[in-house]
Design an enzyme around this catalytic site. Structure first.
Site, PDB file in Angstrom:
ATOM      1  N   GLY A 236       0.817  -1.203   0.000  1.00  0.00           N
ATOM      2  CA  GLY A 236       0.000   0.000   0.000  1.00  0.00           C
ATOM      3  C   GLY A 236       0.849   1.251   0.000  1.00  0.00           C
ATOM      4  O   GLY A 236       2.071   1.197   0.187  1.00  0.00           O
ATOM      5  N   PRO A 238       2.579   4.852   1.185  1.00  0.00           N
ATOM      6  CA  PRO A 238       3.226   5.172   2.470  1.00  0.00           C
ATOM      7  C   PRO A 238       2.238   5.797   3.446  1.00  0.00           C
ATOM      8  O   PRO A 238       1.366   6.587   3.070  1.00  0.00           O
ATOM      9  CB  PRO A 238       4.319   6.176   2.080  1.00  0.00           C
ATOM     10  CG  PRO A 238       4.549   5.960   0.623  1.00  0.00           C
ATOM     11  CD  PRO A 238       3.244   5.518   0.057  1.00  0.00           C
ATOM     12  N   GLY A 239       2.365   5.442   4.713  1.00  0.00           N
ATOM     13  CA  GLY A 239       1.567   6.051   5.764  1.00  0.00           C
ATOM     14  C   GLY A 239       0.196   5.470   5.969  1.00  0.00           C
ATOM     15  O   GLY A 239      -0.602   6.019   6.722  1.00  0.00           O
ATOM     16  N   THR A 240      -0.119   4.352   5.305  1.00  0.00           N
ATOM     17  CA  THR A 240      -1.467   3.786   5.415  1.00  0.00           C
ATOM     18  C   THR A 240      -1.600   2.798   6.573  1.00  0.00           C
ATOM     19  O   THR A 240      -2.706   2.324   6.829  1.00  0.00           O
ATOM     20  CB  THR A 240      -1.860   3.088   4.104  1.00  0.00           C
ATOM     21  OG1 THR A 240      -0.818   2.191   3.709  1.00  0.00           O
ATOM     22  CG2 THR A 240      -2.085   4.105   3.006  1.00  0.00           C
ATOM     23  N   LYS A 242       0.795  -0.032   7.394  1.00  0.00           N
ATOM     24  CA  LYS A 242       1.320  -1.393   7.219  1.00  0.00           C
ATOM     25  C   LYS A 242       2.157  -1.806   8.437  1.00  0.00           C
ATOM     26  O   LYS A 242       1.965  -2.887   8.999  1.00  0.00           O
ATOM     27  CB  LYS A 242       2.164  -1.453   5.939  1.00  0.00           C
ATOM     28  CG  LYS A 242       1.389  -1.122   4.669  1.00  0.00           C
ATOM     29  CD  LYS A 242       2.244  -1.278   3.431  1.00  0.00           C
ATOM     30  CE  LYS A 242       3.359  -0.258   3.367  1.00  0.00           C
ATOM     31  NZ  LYS A 242       2.860   1.144   3.263  1.00  0.00           N
ATOM     32  N   GLU A 460      -6.321  33.716  -8.513  1.00  0.00           N
ATOM     33  CA  GLU A 460      -7.053  32.831  -7.613  1.00  0.00           C
ATOM     34  C   GLU A 460      -8.561  32.986  -7.787  1.00  0.00           C
ATOM     35  O   GLU A 460      -9.316  32.010  -7.679  1.00  0.00           O
ATOM     36  CB  GLU A 460      -6.651  33.105  -6.160  1.00  0.00           C
ATOM     37  CG  GLU A 460      -5.179  32.877  -5.849  1.00  0.00           C
ATOM     38  CD  GLU A 460      -4.732  31.458  -6.148  1.00  0.00           C
ATOM     39  OE1 GLU A 460      -5.563  30.530  -6.076  1.00  0.00           O
ATOM     40  OE2 GLU A 460      -3.541  31.273  -6.466  1.00  0.00           O
TER      41      GLU A 460
END
Length: 667
Positions: A236, A238-240, A242, A460
């Protein structure tokens, strides 16, 4: 039976330095206790010795020829005299008549002997004069050993430094360099993480919970003829979560848990990686049933035989070969399960991914809105909040955030509240934290000229106007012209979380992205370099439409994307030069069409664009409510009720009819 109290102090561990210290103390003690200074011996001179001889105080003189030293022994009558008071006091060492009262260093032996003999003869003395040698065998032996001791000590020190650590534990000495560096998880001493600490990830959590159950109760599954899986691969972004899942397995499993990184197998010495793999699995089999967790397995699990231009033997390939053999080879133990984690599953070797090694591939995806709410609940436990937070609102404000990003948002909100001297964290602190993470730190002291500020405001405002007018563009949250990070201005949107994307949705998003440059063209009839990030974004989107998703009529239903990653280092394109020319033309055509479309939208709403830009210049930050006052509510907004949507559509159709009538009258 009651448990014993473990408050008793731990015994100190044995160290080799104790032996070195003991030897040093013995040597110092030998020198001290063999010294005459500890007795009542006193230094004297040749002239004083001659005076003592003439007075008849000397009983014996022992001349040590090899050290040029003389030892003087007094008579019993002399010990009672006042002049010898310092040496007559009893020493704490037993003398037994063998300890001299005086010592002196003489120069030439012949001269010294002649002077004593002459005084003895003149005064008719019976003083005994003896000659001898002092034994220094022990000292000579120690001095001869000193170079060898120094060489051995330096060698031991260098070997320990080369092996990267102290004397204890695997890998601490040069002979243990092939030992595994895996950490054995101890549930009593290590921080315990349970499955309750893992929010969301229901599917992945269910898979790893079943793996723990395999080891706790294997008969439940093997009684029907099934086999316990040998490995599970967590894949998965990064940061999920694991590694967090693996920590939860370590906390929940009642079996030994070995944890290490893929880079721990790599060493400067040839063959060390394979040796560490063998030692790791040997330890796990000895403690089976057990779990082995290898984080970032792509460090050693990359596909073999790729880009090895040197033709040399690859240490990483040897390590991978040994890992493949241990996981599925002759004599493997089925009671050892291997967990691994990576975010680069496309580069792993096919032999590693096959069934029988990693039987299960568990995909850990980015959390959806419901899972983000659960993750917020976990990370908000230790945070002191000033109010009851709407977690649904926070989950909606963080689309595309991973679990690590949400943890960072909660921590950043607490830091922002502390920076403001607040006693608790409020909702606004969380919104500021999201802005800080997404856009970067505000730079209010950045020097911007009035002309540049006006250009940024219209840029903007162009994004906001076009996104408000298009159905499939992401709804706006707020717009700011305060510089953040590397950007001079920013617009925050709340994109819809889609599983599939259609061409009209992608085109609307591209048109809204080009709204900034289009606004500069409509208002100033000039363009600037401020649209760099916008151009980069739309170019990637258009290229994906043409070359990846097959959404272009000219190129057709073709894709040049390789999900396996096998051609990531290729030197040739998978299409001809003519096709490459067509691809470039179609990408440019898509972007230019959306640019012209954005110009048309802004031209039709030029007065509202100007009003929005002026309000932005005045307030610097505007929100969704400000746009609703200028443009009215969006007819295709999902939050609107059906009755309100019909009223808006009716009113807009009336306005269009009135404008058409005015145009007809004027013509």
């Amino acid at each position: 039976m009651a448990k014993e109290n473990n408050t008793s102090p731990k015994k100190p561990k044995f160290s080799s330095w104790w032996i070195y210290g003991l030897v040093a103390v013995l040597l110092i003690g030998f020198q001290l206790f063999s010294s005459d200074d500890l007795a009542s011996t006193k230094k004297t001179t040749t002239s004083e010795l001659q005076e003592y001889l003439r007075n008849g105080d000397v009983q014996k003189i022992l001349i040590i020829t090899n050290t040029n030293q003389a030892k003087v022994f007094l008579t019993d009558e002399a010990m009672t005299k006042e002049v010898h008071k310092d040496v007559s006091e009893k020493s704490f060492l037993p003398t037994s008549g063998s300890v001299p009262q005086y010592t002196l260093d003489y120069g030439d032996l012949q001269i010294f002997q002649n002077e004593i003999t002459e005084i003895k003869k003149d005064n008719n003395l019976d003083t005994i004069i003896e000659f001898g040698k002092e034994s220094t065998a022990i000292l000579d032996f120690l001095l001869s050993l000193l170079p060898f001791v120094l060489i051995i000590g330096i060698w031991i020190y260098l070997m320990r430094r080369m092996s990267g650590g102290g004397g204890g534990g695997a890998g601490g000495q040069i002979f243990n360099i092939g030992k595994s560096k895996a950490k054995l998880f101890d549930e009593k001493t290590d921080t315990r993480t349970s499955f309750k600490d893992v929010a969301g990830l229901e599917g992945a959590k269910e898979e790893v919970e079943e793996i723990v159950e395999f080891l706790r109760n294997p008969d439940k599954y093997t009684s029907l003829g099934g086999k316990i899986p040998k490995g599970a691969l967590l894949v998965g972004p990064p940061g999920t979560g694991k590694t967090l899942l693996a920590k939860a397995v370590a906390g929940e499993a009642k079996v030994p848990f070995f944890s290490l990184s893929g880079s721990d197998f790599v060493e400067m010495f040839v063959g060390v990686g394979a040796s560490r793999v063998r030692d790791l699995f040997k330890q796990a089999k000895d403690k089976s049933p057990a779990i082995i967790f290898i984080d970032e397995i792509d460090a050693i699990g990359r596909a073999r035989g790729k880009n090895n231009f040197t033709g040399s033997n690859d240490e990483r390939e040897n390590t991978l070969n040994q890992l493949l053999t241990e996981m599925d080879g002759f004599g493997t133990n089925t009671n050892v399960i291997v967990l691994a984690a990576t975010n680069r599953a496309d580069v792993l070797d096919k032999a590693l991914m096959r069934a029988g090694r990693f039987d299960r591939q568990i995909y850990v995806d980015l959390p959806d809105i419901r899972e983000r709410k659960e993750i917020f609940e976990v990370h908000l436990r230790p945070i002191k909040t000033a109010e009851t937070l709407d977690l649904d609102f926070l989950a909606r404000q963080t689309p595309g955030f991973s679990g690590a990003d949400i943890a960072n948002v909660c921590n950043e909100a607490a830091l922002i509240a502390a920076r403001k001297e607040q006693k608790a964290v409020s909702r606004q602190d969380f919104l500021d934290a999201v802005d800080r993470i997404v856009g970067g730190l505000e730079k209010k002291n950045k020097i911007i000229t009035p002309g540049e500020k006006e250009t940024i405001a219209y840029h903007e405002a162009g994004h906001a106007t076009v996104s408000w007018m298009l159905e499939h563009a992401a709804p706006l949250v707020k717009v700011t012209i305060v510089p953040r990070g590397q950007s001079l201005g920013a617009a925050w949107y709340l994109p819809e979380e889609r599983l599939i994307v259609r061409p009209d949705q992608m085109l609307d998003e591209m048109c809204a992205t080009m709204g900034g440059r289009a606004a500069e063209k409509v208002i100033f009839d000039k363009i600037s370099t401020g649209a760099l990030s916008d151009l980069e974004k739309v170019t990637k989107q258009a290229k994906a439409m043409v070359t990846i998703y097959g959404l272009n009529d000219t190129i057709g239903n073709l894709t040049y994307y390789d999900s396996s990653g096998q051609d990531s280092y290729g030197f040739s394109k998978p299409y001809s030069e003519e096709t490459a020319r067509k691809i470039d033309e179609e990408i440019s055509k898509i972007i230019e069409e959306q640019y012209q479309r954005a110009i048309k939208v802004l031209t039709d709403n030029k007065d509202k664009l100007t009003t929005l830009a002026q309000r932005l210049l005045e307030k610097e930050v505007i929100f969704k409510e400000d746009l609703e006052k200028i443009f009215g509510k969006r007819t295709f907004d999902k939050d609107l009720k059906e009755e309100e949507r019909q009223k808006l559509e009716t009113s807009e159709s009336k306005k269009d009819a009135e404008e058409d009538e005015k145009v007809a009258e004027n013509s």
